[in-house]
Scaffold this motif. Structure first.
Motif, PDB file in Angstrom:
ATOM      1  N   PRO A  31       0.777  -1.315   0.047  1.00 19.78           N
ATOM      2  CA  PRO A  31       0.059   0.030  -0.064  1.00 19.78           C
ATOM      3  C   PRO A  31       0.846   1.245  -0.137  1.00 19.78           C
ATOM      4  O   PRO A  31       0.452   2.393  -0.721  1.00 19.78           O
ATOM      5  N   SER A  32       2.008   1.334   0.616  1.00 20.49           N
ATOM      6  CA  SER A  32       2.811   2.482   0.565  1.00 20.49           C
ATOM      7  C   SER A  32       3.409   2.950  -0.913  1.00 20.49           C
ATOM      8  O   SER A  32       3.389   4.117  -1.066  1.00 20.49           O
ATOM      9  N   ILE A  33       3.616   1.982  -1.408  1.00 25.39           N
ATOM     10  CA  ILE A  33       4.248   2.212  -3.055  1.00 25.39           C
ATOM     11  C   ILE A  33       2.833   2.664  -3.687  1.00 25.39           C
ATOM     12  O   ILE A  33       3.039   3.842  -4.443  1.00 25.39           O
ATOM     13  N   ILE A  34       1.696   2.278  -3.642  1.00 25.28           N
ATOM     14  CA  ILE A  34       0.789   2.649  -4.464  1.00 25.28           C
ATOM     15  C   ILE A  34       0.297   3.894  -3.783  1.00 25.28           C
ATOM     16  O   ILE A  34       0.021   4.975  -4.841  1.00 25.28           O
ATOM     17  N   ARG A  35       0.197   4.453  -2.755  1.00 25.46           N
ATOM     18  CA  ARG A  35       0.195   5.719  -2.094  1.00 25.46           C
ATOM     19  C   ARG A  35       1.064   6.666  -2.530  1.00 25.46           C
ATOM     20  O   ARG A  35       0.646   7.724  -3.235  1.00 25.46           O
ATOM     21  N   ALA A  36       2.354   6.262  -2.805  1.00 28.02           N
ATOM     22  CA  ALA A  36       3.448   7.245  -3.077  1.00 28.02           C
ATOM     23  C   ALA A  36       3.185   7.533  -4.573  1.00 28.02           C
ATOM     24  O   ALA A  36       3.424   8.740  -4.822  1.00 28.02           O
ATOM     25  N   VAL A  37       2.986   6.608  -5.405  1.00 32.47           N
ATOM     26  CA  VAL A  37       2.527   6.857  -6.883  1.00 32.47           C
ATOM     27  C   VAL A  37       1.451   7.750  -7.081  1.00 32.47           C
ATOM     28  O   VAL A  37       1.530   8.809  -7.861  1.00 32.47           O
ATOM     29  N   LEU A  38       0.175   7.356  -6.105  1.00 36.14           N
ATOM     30  CA  LEU A  38      -0.952   8.264  -6.468  1.00 36.14           C
ATOM     31  C   LEU A  38      -0.553   9.811  -5.881  1.00 36.14           C
ATOM     32  O   LEU A  38      -1.156  10.682  -6.488  1.00 36.14           O
ATOM     33  N   GLU A  39       0.297   9.919  -4.863  1.00 38.13           N
ATOM     34  CA  GLU A  39       0.632  11.180  -4.444  1.00 38.13           C
ATOM     35  C   GLU A  39       1.358  11.985  -5.482  1.00 38.13           C
ATOM     36  O   GLU A  39       1.196  13.261  -5.418  1.00 38.13           O
ATOM     37  N   LYS A  40       1.998  11.458  -6.407  1.00 34.52           N
ATOM     38  CA  LYS A  40       2.802  12.262  -7.431  1.00 34.52           C
ATOM     39  C   LYS A  40       2.061  12.323  -8.559  1.00 34.52           C
ATOM     40  O   LYS A  40       2.312  13.297  -9.540  1.00 34.52           O
ATOM     41  N   LEU A  41       0.828  12.010  -8.851  1.00 36.38           N
ATOM     42  CA  LEU A  41       0.040  12.169  -9.982  1.00 36.38           C
ATOM     43  C   LEU A  41      -0.546  13.642  -9.844  1.00 36.38           C
ATOM     44  O   LEU A  41      -1.046  14.081  -8.616  1.00 36.38           O
ATOM     45  N   SER A  42      -0.541  14.315 -10.960  1.00 36.40           N
ATOM     46  CA  SER A  42      -1.232  15.621 -10.964  1.00 36.40           C
ATOM     47  C   SER A  42      -1.693  16.158 -12.006  1.00 36.40           C
ATOM     48  O   SER A  42      -1.404  15.171 -13.075  1.00 36.40           O
ATOM     49  N   SER A  43      -2.213  17.103 -12.475  1.00 36.30           N
ATOM     50  CA  SER A  43      -2.789  17.404 -13.623  1.00 36.30           C
ATOM     51  C   SER A  43      -1.530  17.831 -14.672  1.00 36.30           C
ATOM     52  O   SER A  43      -1.953  18.148 -15.797  1.00 36.30           O
ATOM     53  N   ARG A  44      -0.369  17.896 -14.049  1.00 31.18           N
ATOM     54  CA  ARG A  44       0.548  18.021 -15.103  1.00 31.18           C
ATOM     55  C   ARG A  44       1.376  17.160 -15.409  1.00 31.18           C
ATOM     56  O   ARG A  44       2.424  17.247 -15.982  1.00 31.18           O
ATOM     57  N   ASN A  45       1.327  15.902 -14.858  1.00 29.11           N
ATOM     58  CA  ASN A  45       2.358  14.785 -15.278  1.00 29.11           C
ATOM     59  C   ASN A  45       1.462  13.517 -15.355  1.00 29.11           C
ATOM     60  O   ASN A  45       1.549  12.342 -14.943  1.00 29.11           O
ATOM     61  N   PHE A  46       0.463  13.560 -16.512  1.00 27.44           N
ATOM     62  CA  PHE A  46      -0.171  12.450 -16.980  1.00 27.44           C
ATOM     63  C   PHE A  46      -0.389  12.219 -18.542  1.00 27.44           C
ATOM     64  O   PHE A  46       0.069  13.167 -19.013  1.00 27.44           O
ATOM     65  N   ARG A  47      -0.471  11.305 -18.826  1.00 22.71           N
ATOM     66  CA  ARG A  47      -0.708  10.966 -20.437  1.00 22.71           C
ATOM     67  C   ARG A  47      -2.362  10.775 -20.503  1.00 22.71           C
ATOM     68  O   ARG A  47      -2.885   9.838 -19.842  1.00 22.71           O
ATOM     69  N   ILE A  48      -2.849  10.913 -21.722  1.00 27.32           N
ATOM     70  CA  ILE A  48      -4.124  10.285 -22.043  1.00 27.32           C
ATOM     71  C   ILE A  48      -3.942   9.787 -23.703  1.00 27.32           C
ATOM     72  O   ILE A  48      -3.493  10.321 -24.344  1.00 27.32           O
ATOM     73  N   PHE A  49      -4.528   8.737 -23.698  1.00 26.93           N
ATOM     74  CA  PHE A  49      -4.704   7.885 -24.648  1.00 26.93           C
ATOM     75  C   PHE A  49      -6.145   8.014 -25.174  1.00 26.93           C
ATOM     76  O   PHE A  49      -6.809   7.239 -24.453  1.00 26.93           O
ATOM     77  N   TRP A  50      -6.316   8.577 -26.079  1.00 22.40           N
ATOM     78  CA  TRP A  50      -7.876   8.744 -26.300  1.00 22.40           C
ATOM     79  C   TRP A  50      -8.078   8.312 -27.840  1.00 22.40           C
ATOM     80  O   TRP A  50      -7.227   8.639 -28.864  1.00 22.40           O
ATOM     81  N   VAL A  51      -8.573   7.321 -28.053  1.00 24.79           N
ATOM     82  CA  VAL A  51      -8.984   6.598 -29.260  1.00 24.79           C
ATOM     83  C   VAL A  51     -10.347   6.876 -29.796  1.00 24.79           C
ATOM     84  O   VAL A  51     -11.408   6.431 -29.043  1.00 24.79           O
ATOM     85  N   SER A  52     -10.477   7.326 -30.844  1.00 18.60           N
ATOM     86  CA  SER A  52     -11.733   7.582 -31.601  1.00 18.60           C
ATOM     87  C   SER A  52     -11.760   8.171 -32.946  1.00 18.60           C
ATOM     88  O   SER A  52     -10.672   8.612 -33.421  1.00 18.60           O
ATOM     89  N   LYS A  53     -12.912   7.486 -33.591  1.00 17.53           N
ATOM     90  CA  LYS A  53     -13.040   7.718 -35.203  1.00 17.53           C
ATOM     91  C   LYS A  53     -13.048   9.287 -35.425  1.00 17.53           C
ATOM     92  O   LYS A  53     -12.810   9.852 -36.398  1.00 17.53           O
ATOM     93  N   LYS A  54     -13.484  10.080 -34.419  1.00 17.46           N
ATOM     94  CA  LYS A  54     -13.703  11.458 -34.415  1.00 17.46           C
ATOM     95  C   LYS A  54     -12.289  12.150 -34.582  1.00 17.46           C
ATOM     96  O   LYS A  54     -12.390  13.171 -35.364  1.00 17.46           O
TER      97      LYS A  54
END
Length: 117
Positions: A31-54
């Motif tokens: 749980p401590s590793i999971i918590r540490a990773v979650l605490e580092k997530l922010s609106s500045r360090n993520f990726r979105i993979f968006w798949v769409s025919k649009k």
């Protein structure tokens, strides 16, 4: 065929008793590793993979193996701010904790063998 290749790969990594399942078993729960990773997530360090025919016709790159069209864009500050302002309402939340999910998974010896506590 891909299943056979996966099992053959497992044969190099795991003992025979684990060849069929080891690659799909989770590693030790920490749980401590999971918590540490979650605490580092922010609106500045993520990726979105968006798949769409649009997005057809709006891509600027082509993947070399399957000729799949795609693009890579950085999110602008205004887009992130718009998402923050449109965040879900306070009424959308996780359910209460399930009291029936075990938290102590240690084994106890009994006269009948090992039992989960």
């Amino acid at each position: 065929m891909s299943y056979v290749v996966a099992i053959a790969s497992n044969m190099k990594l795991y003992p025979p008793k684990d060849w069929l399942v080891k690659s799909s078993l989770p590693f030790k729960f920490n749980p401590s590793i999971i918590r540490a990773v979650l605490e580092k997530l922010s609106s500045r360090n993520f990726r979105i993979f968006w798949v769409s025919k649009k997005f057809e016709g709006e891509t600027n790159m082509v993947e070399p193996w399957y000729a799949t069209a795609y693009c890579v864009d950085k999110l602008t500050d205004s887009t992130i701010q718009e998402w923050v302002q449109r965040a879900p309402s306070k009424h959308l939340r996780l359910p209460v904790a399930n009291q029936f999910i075990a938290t102590d998974l240690s084994l106890k010896k009994t006269d009948k063998g090992l039992l989960l506590t």
